[in-house]
Each structure stands twice: as C-alpha cells, then as structure tokens.
Design a protein around this motif. Structure first.
Motif, PDB file in Angstrom:
ATOM      1  N   ARG A  44      -3.956   1.099  -1.962  1.00 35.06           N
ATOM      2  CA  ARG A  44      -5.487   1.084  -1.538  1.00 35.06           C
ATOM      3  C   ARG A  44      -5.788   0.079  -3.227  1.00 35.06           C
ATOM      4  O   ARG A  44      -5.647   1.508  -3.852  1.00 35.06           O
ATOM      5  N   ALA A  45      -5.852  -0.648  -3.487  1.00 35.90           N
ATOM      6  CA  ALA A  45      -6.840  -0.665  -4.549  1.00 35.90           C
ATOM      7  C   ALA A  45      -8.695  -0.941  -4.212  1.00 35.90           C
ATOM      8  O   ALA A  45      -8.981  -0.242  -3.249  1.00 35.90           O
TER       9      ALA A  45
ATOM     10  N   GLY B  84      -9.868  -2.781  -1.553  1.00 38.90           N
ATOM     11  CA  GLY B  84      -8.872  -3.461  -0.353  1.00 38.90           C
ATOM     12  C   GLY B  84      -7.648  -2.987  -0.724  1.00 38.90           C
ATOM     13  O   GLY B  84      -7.278  -3.174  -1.375  1.00 38.90           O
ATOM     14  N   ASP B  85      -6.876  -3.124   0.737  1.00 41.17           N
ATOM     15  CA  ASP B  85      -5.659  -3.206   0.192  1.00 41.17           C
ATOM     16  C   ASP B  85      -5.310  -4.037  -0.149  1.00 41.17           C
ATOM     17  O   ASP B  85      -5.611  -5.467   0.404  1.00 41.17           O
ATOM     18  N   VAL B  86      -3.740  -3.764  -0.784  1.00 41.18           N
ATOM     19  CA  VAL B  86      -2.772  -5.511  -1.716  1.00 41.18           C
ATOM     20  C   VAL B  86      -1.546  -4.738  -1.175  1.00 41.18           C
ATOM     21  O   VAL B  86      -1.204  -3.728  -1.220  1.00 41.18           O
ATOM     22  N   CYS B  87      -0.476  -6.186  -1.052  1.00 37.87           N
ATOM     23  CA  CYS B  87       0.639  -6.265  -0.942  1.00 37.87           C
ATOM     24  C   CYS B  87       0.924  -6.570  -2.003  1.00 37.87           C
ATOM     25  O   CYS B  87       0.554  -8.189  -1.928  1.00 37.87           O
ATOM     26  N   ILE B  88       1.864  -6.398  -2.613  1.00 36.34           N
ATOM     27  CA  ILE B  88       2.898  -6.613  -3.342  1.00 36.34           C
ATOM     28  C   ILE B  88       4.539  -7.217  -3.006  1.00 36.34           C
ATOM     29  O   ILE B  88       5.208  -5.873  -2.762  1.00 36.34           O
TER      30      ILE B  88
ATOM     31  N   ALA C 131      -3.738  -6.948 -12.441  1.00 44.95           N
ATOM     32  CA  ALA C 131      -3.692  -5.482 -12.823  1.00 44.95           C
ATOM     33  C   ALA C 131      -4.500  -5.237 -11.869  1.00 44.95           C
ATOM     34  O   ALA C 131      -5.941  -6.094 -11.510  1.00 44.95           O
ATOM     35  N   THR C 132      -5.133  -3.865 -11.560  1.00 46.49           N
ATOM     36  CA  THR C 132      -5.954  -3.770 -10.063  1.00 46.49           C
ATOM     37  C   THR C 132      -5.985  -2.473 -10.603  1.00 46.49           C
ATOM     38  O   THR C 132      -5.487  -1.699 -10.604  1.00 46.49           O
ATOM     39  N   PRO C 133      -7.500  -1.541 -10.709  1.00 45.54           N
ATOM     40  CA  PRO C 133      -7.727  -0.239 -10.622  1.00 45.54           C
ATOM     41  C   PRO C 133      -7.202   0.241  -9.164  1.00 45.54           C
ATOM     42  O   PRO C 133      -7.388  -0.365  -7.913  1.00 45.54           O
TER      43      PRO C 133
ATOM     44  N   LEU D  84      -3.904   3.039 -11.893  1.00 47.87           N
ATOM     45  CA  LEU D  84      -4.153   0.822 -11.477  1.00 47.87           C
ATOM     46  C   LEU D  84      -2.627   1.150 -11.244  1.00 47.87           C
ATOM     47  O   LEU D  84      -1.033   1.828 -11.242  1.00 47.87           O
ATOM     48  N   LEU D  85      -2.336  -0.557 -11.061  1.00 50.25           N
ATOM     49  CA  LEU D  85      -1.142  -0.934 -10.253  1.00 50.25           C
ATOM     50  C   LEU D  85      -1.288  -1.994 -11.476  1.00 50.25           C
ATOM     51  O   LEU D  85      -1.371  -2.548 -11.743  1.00 50.25           O
ATOM     52  N   SER D  86      -0.307  -2.328 -12.023  1.00 53.82           N
ATOM     53  CA  SER D  86       0.583  -3.122 -13.008  1.00 53.82           C
ATOM     54  C   SER D  86       1.875  -3.910 -12.399  1.00 53.82           C
ATOM     55  O   SER D  86       2.744  -3.335 -12.460  1.00 53.82           O
ATOM     56  N   VAL D  87       1.314  -5.598 -12.065  1.00 56.91           N
ATOM     57  CA  VAL D  87       2.709  -6.330 -12.445  1.00 56.91           C
ATOM     58  C   VAL D  87       3.414  -6.868 -14.180  1.00 56.91           C
ATOM     59  O   VAL D  87       2.089  -7.508 -14.517  1.00 56.91           O
ATOM     60  N   GLN D  88       4.125  -7.223 -14.157  1.00 57.79           N
ATOM     61  CA  GLN D  88       3.875  -8.058 -15.521  1.00 57.79           C
ATOM     62  C   GLN D  88       5.435  -8.535 -15.468  1.00 57.79           C
ATOM     63  O   GLN D  88       6.675  -7.311 -14.985  1.00 57.79           O
TER      64      GLN D  88
END
Lengths: 280, 133
Positions: free
Chosen positions: B26-27, B30-34, B42-44, B68-72
């Motif tokens: 849950r960002a 709303g929900d995010v799926c990676i 990146a998002t809080p 936070l969620l971070s994709v790198q």
C-alpha cells in the motif's frame, strides 16, 4: 613496629582484593552484554544502509529545490544529538564524546538532544538548552522512542529553532577500538557519491517522498547509532575493567612481596633479640 | 515467472532477503504491485496489507506500516517502519490497541496534534487485525 606495618599491608591487600572482585564482576557483566549488543548492532545496520541509499537516490534527482531538508541556510544555531552512557567506569567513553561535541560546537550557539544519563547530566550542568527532559536508557532503546525523537528533531528544524543537526556518538570498530563520530543529519548535503544521474520515477514526487520519509529515516539513523554506541560503551567498559583487574592483580602481587619481606624482617629481628639475650 | 531480488528491512531487523516474483504494498495513494524488471521507482508507503510471492509461488501476507519502497536496477527495497508477517501478529494486542485508539479519537479534536497520531494507531491496529483474520 614491624607488626603494625604488616597489619597495614594486610589491610591494603584485602581492600585491593575486594576492588578487584568488583572490577572482575563488571568485566564479566560487560562481556556478556557485549555479545547481545553486537548482535543488535548487526541487525540494525541493513536498515541504515538501505534507507540511506534510497534517500540519497531521491536527493540526487532534485536539481534545485526549496525543500528545507536539503537547503542549507544561515546557521544561527545548531542542534547536537549526543549519545553517551548510563554510567561511568568505561574508560574515556563519555569524556571523548563530550570533548568531540565541545570542540565541534566552538563558536556557535547550540542546543542538545541528550541520550544517556551522563549526557543529560553533563549538559545540564553546563547550562545548555536540552530538547527533551525525559530520558531513556541507550541500552534497549526502542524504535518507538527513536521515532519520537526524530519527530522532535524534524519539527524543530522545520520551525527553524535550529539550522543544522549533528549526531555525535561512538562507533564500534572492534573490541579494542571505538571511534567518536560526528555526522551531519540535516540538512542533507549532496556528495559526490549521489551526484550520478537518476532516471527513477517518484510518486507522487521526489520532494513529497522526502518530506514524508525524512522523520523515518532519522529515526532509523538514531536507532542504529544507539545500537552502535551501546556496543562501544560495553566494550569500552570491558576493556577498562579488564585493565583495572590486571592492575589490581599486579598491586596485590607487589603488596604480598612487601608483606612477606616485613614478616621475614620481623622474624629475623626476633631471633637476633633472643640470641642477643641468651649470650648475656 | 521472472523473479527479482527483494529486501525488506525495519530499523530493528532484516525481515526478508531473497528472490521473489511479486510484491504488493500500500503506497500513499493506493496499492502498487512490483514485478520483475520494473522501471526505477520510489514512493513513500502508507499503512496496509503487503503480499509477497516468492520464487516458488508461495504467497505470504503481512501488515506493513510506513517507510518507502525503492526499485533500482531490478533491486527492490522495502524500508518499513514496522513489517509483521501474518503469523507474527499478536491479535490480542492489536485489538487492545484498536480499542484504546478509538477511545482516544473520541476525546480529541481533528485539529489536535495527537489526533493524527491516534488515527495512525487505529489504522495500524485495523490493518493488523485484517491481515490476521
């Protein structure tokens, strides 16, 4: 005369022995605490490293920003987060931290957010403004408390009560060495490592993200610094108590030697007196 | 299915470190799926349920709060304030927290500083109960 000096030496030996028992016990306690403290320090490390990386990524994506967390402003006042111990008898552990703060703060007005009883006492005595009057043990400091402290820091910073925040704590290098570190928490500076171009997508925006996440980031930073500092404190105490025990052992050996000499002297004297009496 | 490397950390531990197929969290909006090969992102995070599907296709749920969620470069990092797997949640405690937070909210005004804190507490408790149940 010989008898009284023997008695004095005996008393002395006994008192050194009881001191040695205390230092030995403290050393054992520190050793057993050290293992736990080191474990806690190890598990707190990934968070600090990973969150730092994520934050720095966002920071480097912002070219020019009005975000107060990233903007250096004129420094009228600083805030120091000082992590010291609960009690003394840990060699130079507390003194080194205070020395670092005083040297660093020279010339600028500052306030302090102290952690650990020794830090509170020290800065209270100096008449320096303290940001919190509750106090928590650095040992086993909970994450919840760290969030509370991070809240105090970010609120104060955004209200411009102070313009820079530094963290001063002792970092655990090895069992034998602990190093006092002074780190700038806010504002965050762009360094070479985070100047690389970033193409990431930030939702809702990098600024928004940093604003929301900054208190969490500081809390994590405080927590890991506390774990680090506590491991340092315990190992400093272990080392101090180890050398104290060794010194006591040496002292006792010396005193024993003196005692035996005095005893021997007394016997010799008695014999000479008897022999001298018999000859007459 | 393609997998990627996921690390989940909270201040007091490394919760998860391994290959996964997907992550749902849950960002703030709303929900995010990676999934694998996601664009750098990146998002809080908000307060809500998280789902992790590992390389074997097994799905675990957890109560995730903040951070936070971070994709790198196909490396995904979830830096949470708290993250509890379903089987770690203490239902009794969550229920108590829900009751006391709800109680507190009744006394407070919306403009109070403590209102937001109590509200967040209530949300966290509700999430935990929801994930557990």
């Amino acid at each position: 005369m010989a008898g009284s000096s023997m008695k004095a030496i005996k008393l002395r030996i006994r008192s050194v022995e009881s001191t040695m028992q205390i230092t030995k016990a403290m050393q054992l306690v520190a050793t057993s605490k050290l293992r736990k403290a080191k474990e806690r320090m190890e598990v707190s490390k990934p968070y600090a490293a990973i969150s730092r990386e994520a934050i720095m990524g966002a920071v480097s994506s912002l070219e020019d920003t009005s975000l107060p967390y990233l903007r250096a402003r004129e420094v009228k006042k600083r805030c120091y987060v000082v992590i010291a111990g609960e009690r003394g008898l840990a060699g130079g552990y507390n003194a080194n931290v205070f020395k670092a703060v005083l040297a660093h703060a020279e010339g600028t007005p500052y306030c302090v957010l102290p952690l650990g009883r020794k830090a509170i006492e020290k800065f209270e005595r100096m008449g320096i403004e303290l940001l919190n009057d509750d106090y928590w043990h650095v040992e086993g400091l909970s994450v919840t408390v760290c969030y509370k402290l991070a809240g105090i820091l970010t609120d104060g910073y955004l209200r411009e009560d102070f313009d820079e925040i530094f963290l001063v704590y002792t970092s655990f290098q090895s069992m034998m060495t602990q190093e006092v570190k002074t780190e700038k928490l806010l504002p965050i500076e762009k360094t070479e490592e985070n100047k690389r171009p970033v193409t990431a997508v930030y939702e809702p925006s990098a600024e928004e993200m940093l604003t929301r996440v900054m208190p969490d980031f500081l809390a994590g930073r405080l927590y890991s610094a506390c774990c680090d500092a506590f491991a340092s404190e315990v190992s400093a105490r272990r080392n101090a108590m180890d050398s104290a025990t060794k010194n006591a052992g040496e002292m006792i050996a010396n005193l024993r030697l003196h005692y035996n000499r005095a005893r021997q002297g007394a016997i010799t004297q008695e014999i000479t007196e008897i022999v001298a009496g018999a000859e007459h | 299915m393609a997998t990627y490397h996921l690390q989940i950390v909270t201040p007091d531990r490394l919760v998860y470190d391994g290959m996964v197929e997907s992550l749902i969290v849950r960002a703030v909006d709303g929900d995010v799926c990676i999934l694998a090969n996601h664009i750098d992102y990146a998002t809080p995070l908000g307060i809500g349920e998280a789902q992790v599907t590992d390389a074997e296709g097994k799905t675990r749920t957890a109560a995730c709060n903040g951070g936070l969620l971070s994709v790198q470069d196909n490396q995904v990092r979830l830096v949470a304030i708290t993250f509890e797997w379903q089987d770690e949640i203490d239902l009794e405690r969550a229920k108590q927290a829900e009751a006391s937070a709800a109680e507190k909210l009744k006394e407070l005004e919306r403009k109070d500083r403590d209102f937001a804190i109590a509200e967040a507490k209530l949300k966290r408790a509700i999430t935990r109960i929801h994930v557990k149940g």
